[in-house]
Design a protein around this motif. Sequence first.
Motif, mmCIF file in Angstrom:
data_model
loop_
_atom_site.group_PDB
_atom_site.id
_atom_site.type_symbol
_atom_site.label_atom_id
_atom_site.label_comp_id
_atom_site.label_asym_id
_atom_site.label_seq_id
_atom_site.Cartn_x
_atom_site.Cartn_y
_atom_site.Cartn_z
ATOM 1 N N UNK A 11 0.839 -1.204 0.000
ATOM 2 C CA UNK A 11 0.000 0.000 0.000
ATOM 3 C C UNK A 11 0.873 1.253 0.000
ATOM 4 N N UNK A 12 0.564 2.139 -0.922
ATOM 5 C CA UNK A 12 1.216 3.451 -0.955
ATOM 6 C C UNK A 12 0.118 4.487 -0.758
ATOM 7 N N UNK A 13 0.112 5.119 0.408
ATOM 8 C CA UNK A 13 -0.995 6.002 0.797
ATOM 9 C C UNK A 13 -0.428 7.230 1.510
ATOM 10 N N UNK A 14 0.118 8.165 0.746
ATOM 11 C CA UNK A 14 0.839 9.286 1.353
ATOM 12 C C UNK A 14 -0.012 10.112 2.308
ATOM 13 N N UNK A 15 -1.310 10.205 2.063
ATOM 14 C CA UNK A 15 -2.145 11.018 2.947
ATOM 15 C C UNK A 15 -2.072 10.488 4.374
ATOM 16 N N UNK A 16 -1.823 9.212 4.506
ATOM 17 C CA UNK A 16 -1.717 8.610 5.830
ATOM 18 C C UNK A 16 -0.293 8.168 6.138
ATOM 19 N N UNK A 41 -19.422 -10.947 5.918
ATOM 20 C CA UNK A 41 -18.897 -12.048 5.132
ATOM 21 C C UNK A 41 -18.269 -11.484 3.857
ATOM 22 N N UNK A 42 -17.033 -11.866 3.623
ATOM 23 C CA UNK A 42 -16.336 -11.335 2.433
ATOM 24 C C UNK A 42 -17.002 -11.887 1.173
ATOM 25 N N UNK A 43 -17.513 -11.000 0.367
ATOM 26 C CA UNK A 43 -18.176 -11.477 -0.853
ATOM 27 C C UNK A 43 -17.181 -11.618 -2.007
ATOM 28 N N UNK A 44 -16.083 -10.892 -1.942
ATOM 29 C CA UNK A 44 -15.060 -11.050 -2.988
ATOM 30 C C UNK A 44 -13.705 -10.733 -2.390
ATOM 31 N N UNK A 45 -12.783 -11.656 -2.571
ATOM 32 C CA UNK A 45 -11.436 -11.406 -2.082
ATOM 33 C C UNK A 45 -10.479 -11.390 -3.271
ATOM 34 N N UNK A 46 -9.588 -10.411 -3.247
ATOM 35 C CA UNK A 46 -8.609 -10.291 -4.320
ATOM 36 C C UNK A 46 -7.234 -10.424 -3.711
ATOM 37 N N UNK A 47 -6.509 -11.418 -4.154
ATOM 38 C CA UNK A 47 -5.142 -11.569 -3.687
ATOM 39 C C UNK A 47 -4.240 -10.649 -4.511
ATOM 40 N N UNK A 48 -3.796 -9.590 -3.865
ATOM 41 C CA UNK A 48 -2.980 -8.612 -4.590
ATOM 42 C C UNK A 48 -1.570 -8.573 -4.015
ATOM 43 N N UNK A 49 -1.139 -9.673 -3.449
ATOM 44 C CA UNK A 49 0.169 -9.661 -2.797
ATOM 45 C C UNK A 49 1.249 -9.363 -3.836
ATOM 46 N N UNK A 50 2.178 -8.523 -3.424
ATOM 47 C CA UNK A 50 3.266 -8.119 -4.307
ATOM 48 C C UNK A 50 2.898 -6.981 -5.229
ATOM 49 N N UNK A 51 1.627 -6.658 -5.260
ATOM 50 C CA UNK A 51 1.222 -5.602 -6.185
ATOM 51 C C UNK A 51 1.045 -4.268 -5.448
ATOM 52 N N UNK A 52 1.138 -3.203 -6.223
ATOM 53 C CA UNK A 52 1.084 -1.866 -5.640
ATOM 54 C C UNK A 52 -0.365 -1.409 -5.555
ATOM 55 N N UNK A 53 -0.747 -0.947 -4.375
ATOM 56 C CA UNK A 53 -2.124 -0.486 -4.168
ATOM 57 C C UNK A 53 -2.109 1.006 -3.835
ATOM 58 N N UNK A 54 -2.879 1.761 -4.594
ATOM 59 C CA UNK A 54 -3.015 3.200 -4.330
ATOM 60 C C UNK A 54 -4.498 3.545 -4.377
ATOM 61 N N UNK A 429 9.704 9.341 -7.006
ATOM 62 C CA UNK A 429 9.445 7.994 -6.490
ATOM 63 C C UNK A 429 7.963 7.671 -6.672
ATOM 64 N N UNK A 430 7.623 6.414 -6.494
ATOM 65 C CA UNK A 430 6.212 6.033 -6.554
ATOM 66 C C UNK A 430 5.412 6.784 -5.483
ATOM 67 N N UNK A 431 6.061 6.985 -4.344
ATOM 68 C CA UNK A 431 5.392 7.696 -3.250
ATOM 69 C C UNK A 431 5.063 9.134 -3.675
ATOM 70 N N UNK A 432 6.049 9.763 -4.323
ATOM 71 C CA UNK A 432 5.816 11.138 -4.777
ATOM 72 C C UNK A 432 4.763 11.202 -5.890
ATOM 73 N N UNK A 433 4.788 10.208 -6.767
ATOM 74 C CA UNK A 433 3.752 10.159 -7.812
ATOM 75 C C UNK A 433 2.374 10.006 -7.154
ATOM 76 N N UNK A 434 2.314 9.189 -6.134
ATOM 77 C CA UNK A 434 1.043 9.005 -5.431
ATOM 78 C C UNK A 434 0.600 10.300 -4.757
ATOM 79 N N UNK A 435 1.562 11.064 -4.265
ATOM 80 C CA UNK A 435 1.199 12.356 -3.670
ATOM 81 C C UNK A 435 0.591 13.255 -4.743
ATOM 82 N N UNK A 436 1.325 13.427 -5.838
ATOM 83 C CA UNK A 436 0.889 14.438 -6.807
ATOM 84 C C UNK A 436 -0.342 14.027 -7.599
ATOM 85 N N UNK A 437 -0.644 12.743 -7.653
ATOM 86 C CA UNK A 437 -1.822 12.325 -8.409
ATOM 87 C C UNK A 437 -2.990 11.863 -7.521
ATOM 88 N N UNK A 438 -2.761 11.786 -6.202
ATOM 89 C CA UNK A 438 -3.847 11.319 -5.327
ATOM 90 C C UNK A 438 -4.004 12.214 -4.093
#
Lengths: 556, 430, 272, 298
Positions: A11-16, A41-54, A429-438
């Motif tokens: 997870x890349x979440x600069x606001x937090x 009850x989880x109706x849908x689970x997505x395994x996103x391990x290793x992937x970038x979440x923004x 960086x990805x973090x900075x991109x996440x800041x400027x676009x999110x």
Amino acid sequence: MSVIKLTGGRVIDPANGINDQVRDIYVKDGRIVAALADGDKVSAEYNVSGRVVMSGAIDMHTHIGGGKVNIAREMLPEDHRGDPVARTEVTRSSCGYCAPGTLAAGYRYAEMGYTSCFEPAIIPMNARQAHMEMGDTPIVDTGGYAMLGSDDFLLRMLVANEDQKSINDYVAWILHSTQTLGIKVVNPGGISAFKFNQRKLDLDEQNAYYGVTPRRIIQTLTRAVHELGVPHPLHVHASNLGVAGNVDTTLATMEAAEGRPIHLTHIQFHSYGTEGDRKFSSGAARIAEAINRHKNVSADVGQVLFGQTVTASGDNMSQYRNAAFASPKKSAVMDIEMEAGCGVVPFKYKDQNFVNALQWAIGLEIFLMVEDPWRIFLTTDHPNGAPFTTYPHLIKLLTDRSFRNAMLDTINPDAKAMSNLAALEREYSLYEIAIMTRAAPARILGLTDRGHLAPGAAADIVVYTENADRERMFEKPDLVFKDGELVVRDGKVVKVVRGNTHVVKPEFDRGIEKKIEPYFRRFHSVRMNNFKISDDELCECGGGSKLIPHACGKRS
Amino acid sequence: MTNEASSTVVTEVACPFCGLACDDLSVDTAGEALAVVGGGCAKAQAGFARLGVSHDGASARVGGQPASLEAACAEVARRVKASAQPVFAGMALDVGGMREVMELADAAGGVVDHLYSEIGWRSTRVVQDVGYVTTTLAEVKNRADLIVLVGTDVVSKASRFFERYVWNDEAMFEPAPAARRIVYLGGGLNTAAGQSPDGRAADVFDFDRARMPEALSTLNALLAKQPVSEAAPLGIELARWQALVEALRAAKYSVLVWMAGDFEPAQVDLNINAIMSAVRALNVTTRSNGLGLGGADGELNASMVHAWQTGYPMRTSFASGIPLYDPVHNGTARLVEQGETDTVVWISALNDKTPPPPEAKVVIAPPTLKLEHEPEVFIPVSTPGVHHVGHFFRGDKGAALPLRALRATRLPSAAKVAAAITAQLKEVSA
Amino acid sequence: MSALVLALRNAPAQRVDVGSLNPTALAGLSLADIAALTLSVGKRTVRVDDLFELSGDDSSDVVFRGDCSKLERIGAGMKSGRVTVDGDAGAYVGQGLLGGDIVVKGSAGAFCGTGMKRGRIEVTGDVADFAGAAIPGDMKGMAGGLLLVGGNAGERLGDRMRRGQILVSGNAGDYCGARMIAGTIAVAGKVGAYPGYLMKRGTLILNALPAQMLPGVVDCGSHRLGFLSLLYASWKGLPGPFGALDASACTVRRYMGDMGVSGRGELLVRGG
Amino acid sequence: MIINGVSIDDTFAEAFGMRGIRLIITAYNETWALNSANAMTGFATSVIACGAEAGIERVLSPAETPDGRPGVSVLLFAVSSKELIKQIERRVGQCVLTSPTSAIFAGLEEGDPVPLGKTLRFFGDGFQTSKQIAGKRYWRVPVMDGEFLVQDTARMVKSVGGGNFLVLADTQVQALEACEAAIREMRKLTDVVMPFPGGVVRSGSKVGSKYKALSASTNDAFCPTLRGATKSELDERIGAVLEIVIDGLTDASVKKAMEVGMREVCKIGAAGGIRRLSAGNYGGKLGQFQYHLREILK
């Protein structure tokens, strides 16, 4: 009730303050929640391990709706012929590269992981149309900024030396009546001046009829927006767009805010010096230095990228001038309803053209020299600098110095020689991109429930597979969720939902209508009551969009 | 929205019966029919009176027999589904109606064509080919000092143009409205409205309007300070043409007005091109603008929505799954004549006077529409701005007006019908 | 090898874009490949061999047979080779042609030769409106090459034409050469109203002026223009009246216009 | 080698690589085509001071010209592409554009482009128009007698300038008449011109001078009046020497012209007072081409 779990993503979440931490994310009924309650009850689970979440990306300045955009669409069938969007089981057909239909725009934004887009130039009289077009832009949330500053009502108030409170009431009334999220000023007073046959207007030059200067308009409106507590500072398209030497105007415009928050838009187009043989040079260093120093100033870049596009602006004074450079050679210029105007000029940026190439370099210089990613925003001023679909390419230019320098080697050599881009080593960086676009756009617009992934936020979530080639990474996310619904899988829309409309509702004295109503009767083409857009009507314009009001903390 | 609780008069009503979309009407809702009691014009009065009844008794028909709305919509869905190339024509709709028809047309692989598209595509061609320099009505109201009406009197189609935008009591800037100069290019026009309140007659260049290219060619040549071949073009002394050119040059904010539908169809885009040429020449030294007026029968609602959703103007085919724009070949009349369409669906909620083409198998229109032939499916619909709220684009593109619901009806809106057909179509597909 | 013949099984009810069935696009494809290509007919997608009966094997020489009046963009964009239509053709014949020859042994629909840059189109019958003209939004119509019309041309012949030559053996409709930018149009028969409306440059060669002329087209008198002898000589042997012109008979009456839009266009009236 | 009593020196003409071009001037009649061509090729004897060497190649019949009118073909040579382009612009501008009824066309199909109408068109002050006919572009420039028709671009080729031979005779008159006879025959050839007045030059030169400002000076070794005072090349019988200089589009055409000219001189022979044929050279140091007289007359 739907419950979704995204498991194991980075997870890349600069606001937090979260930078690349492995976390599970739970979504319940469209909102992010900290954990599941008993019985969920989880109706849908997505395994996103290793992937970038923004969180979903936010474009805080993109011309996606309103009269001038529709003129651009009508004007350019040749643009659309080569760029169709085919009908699928879930999507409708549409088309257009630099002037796409709303359907194409919504699908493409979502397919790039954008979940909110803001139209920055809504002529108040044209707000209905803008909301209709944004309402027909599927999936993404929308909102807009109402254009003031060349409207005769405000100019008359200034001439009459009306007090700031009355002006604040008028500004608030405009925000309510047009159902917008902020105030934009375009070539302050210049659009009005053009109607009186003035062809240029410097910051301290008087409007031929009203005698009002752009500086005074900026002072008055920055103050109004600030005092009303509108989260987004006055959104300023400064005077002298595109004119060599306008860097001085832009720096003076920052000063004109007198320390109050001010946002300078598509600042690349306002960062030109007059050095060199061709009397055209980069003012990026001075602009970046000023932004670094003035914490009240933010800016979006309006990056130029090479290729065919169309410029669409409220600044008809500039656009009338630019019509001489139209390519293909056609242009539309309009005066509109005692409020503003517009100009639509197709344009082709060429990498071997000295000016175009230097514009490209200037934009990148600004990106790289402004230190605080919270105050500089990733835009191309779609479609003015380039269509929004070029964002992944732009991200690669910002994150990959060797790629950037390889591009620099291919542009007009004189422009390259005039730029210090090669010396700029910064890589976002990805973090900075996440800041400027999110995170940063959400913060500067006051969108408390967007642009981050903390519990309570709307579940606008994007999942990417990391790729060293950032262009490939950002052009095709694996998953995009909009308010908790999976809308894009592997870069293709799989479900079409309707976005929300973001507005502000500052407090004001409705007594101002006693002044406004007769003005409409005497001088306008419609009655005041038919000008105002009610909440119900907004939702109808938006084709059923949900209205999301954002709080304003009054400051006076 | 009434002045007082007891009044049956609704004020500040916007009128959907011509492109001016005047929004100062007072409409009395007391009677069986709606009555315009303030503002308005003959066309508005007739429109509100004719359409402003509830029509609750009207029913859908399939094969001439009464049918439920659902059954009728299902039948339309079946027909467009089976059609090799459906055409959705008429399109006198509000924005909401058009939005839904667009979704239907895309799903059905059809073509959308407004009843004025034969002129409209030629007019749109101007922005595609050269662009324009134009203005809007509020600017005209406050700034115009010289108004040249090119081949139109406007008032025959939009009767309150002078009343609302020219001969006002006051304007924000010089000159005072009464001092405005009005020039008509073309004969056979109703020029009475162009007379100023103080009795100054308009300057009329009287000639056969089919010869408009000659007038515009003369003006452009003189504006470019070039010679013309005749001493008296169109029988009018060159000195008068020259004087008009001087007046245009001297004006601070001249406005050249046209209505595309008043030109010979073949001349539409060329004449507007020529007007734009004059306007651009004038803007080198002063301000001058074009003002194209149109927009009756929801023409702009249709064209605007079509453009923003798909990117293209009307007369685009969705048959192959991607939009293909061909305004020359996708006109309803041509498609019918050439046998390229087997299904014409006529949809018109604002216009109950223009008869659909005899080939229209499906008619979705107000129940007051007189039909020369019973179509295979007829679905009566309510009228925007009369029975239901909606939006209407004014003919100058300067504003979209909100339309009111003034009279309750059980009839569905065209939007609702189109959405129902689309839903049925997707059922059929699935 | 023999010409690749595409014989329509039945005339389609809707217009069909067959631009892809040209020698350049088909080069290297086997008959089976070609048969399996798809086309859109209204809402239907059909295989080429659903629509046409195929024979022959030389895809550099394509022949369309049957009632081809609904077939659009015949030969569009091809670079070389030959396309023949045995009968009438639909709209946009040779759109964007880059080389090669197209022969329509019949009449052609609207926008014949629009955007063509090189090559030659010969239509033995009539061409509809906008032959050699720009499609909406395009900055130029015909941009090079030769369009020969054996019969009559419709309205707006050569509208926004940028380069190339159009020779019409019959009559041409109204607004011939409107908005023309450059190039040459010659009409052996009559022309309709207002030739050269908004014409910037270029040459119309006519036998007579129509009654309806624009005031912005001005008479510049009778002159011998040397370039005409070169032009006529270049046409020698072409089918129709222009192939038999006396190259030395190059005295014409010269009109210039449209004076409001640069006025560098010319209408040359032969024998003037 | 002795032919008909004429002694052929064992020497060679040294010629230079030049840029050459053929242009075709047409007019209402031959007279006016020649008027223009004569003016355009006038004062073009030597690149040393004229910038170009030029001459009329031949008169063309109407059937041979692009526009079916009487015409003249001219050849121009200069030391560089740049200089040739400049000379053409000046000479066509001043001598063809100005000449009544004239038109001018490229005379070579191949080679490097040379702007012709491309630059001259601007004389039309915006009234000029262009036409593309059979793949070639032409400009039509309004002038007082109608239109000046000029092809947009001509072609120039690598060619040869300075082919030459010297005629050594007993008397001045004998040398001159022999040269006249040679020129008559040489003018029947194509691809060559003899740029000096009447095709004949008397002021043969050597490299250098006692005067610093001059790079060339009189060829004193061939001046009969200096026979005793300098290191002379002339024996006591030679009373006069004249030279024919040849510029040609190709190496072969220059060689051919030299052969035709020298054979004509030899026909007159010793009986007519012709003693020797020689040639001008710089020891083979300056020119890329060498034409050995004995080889040519083999």
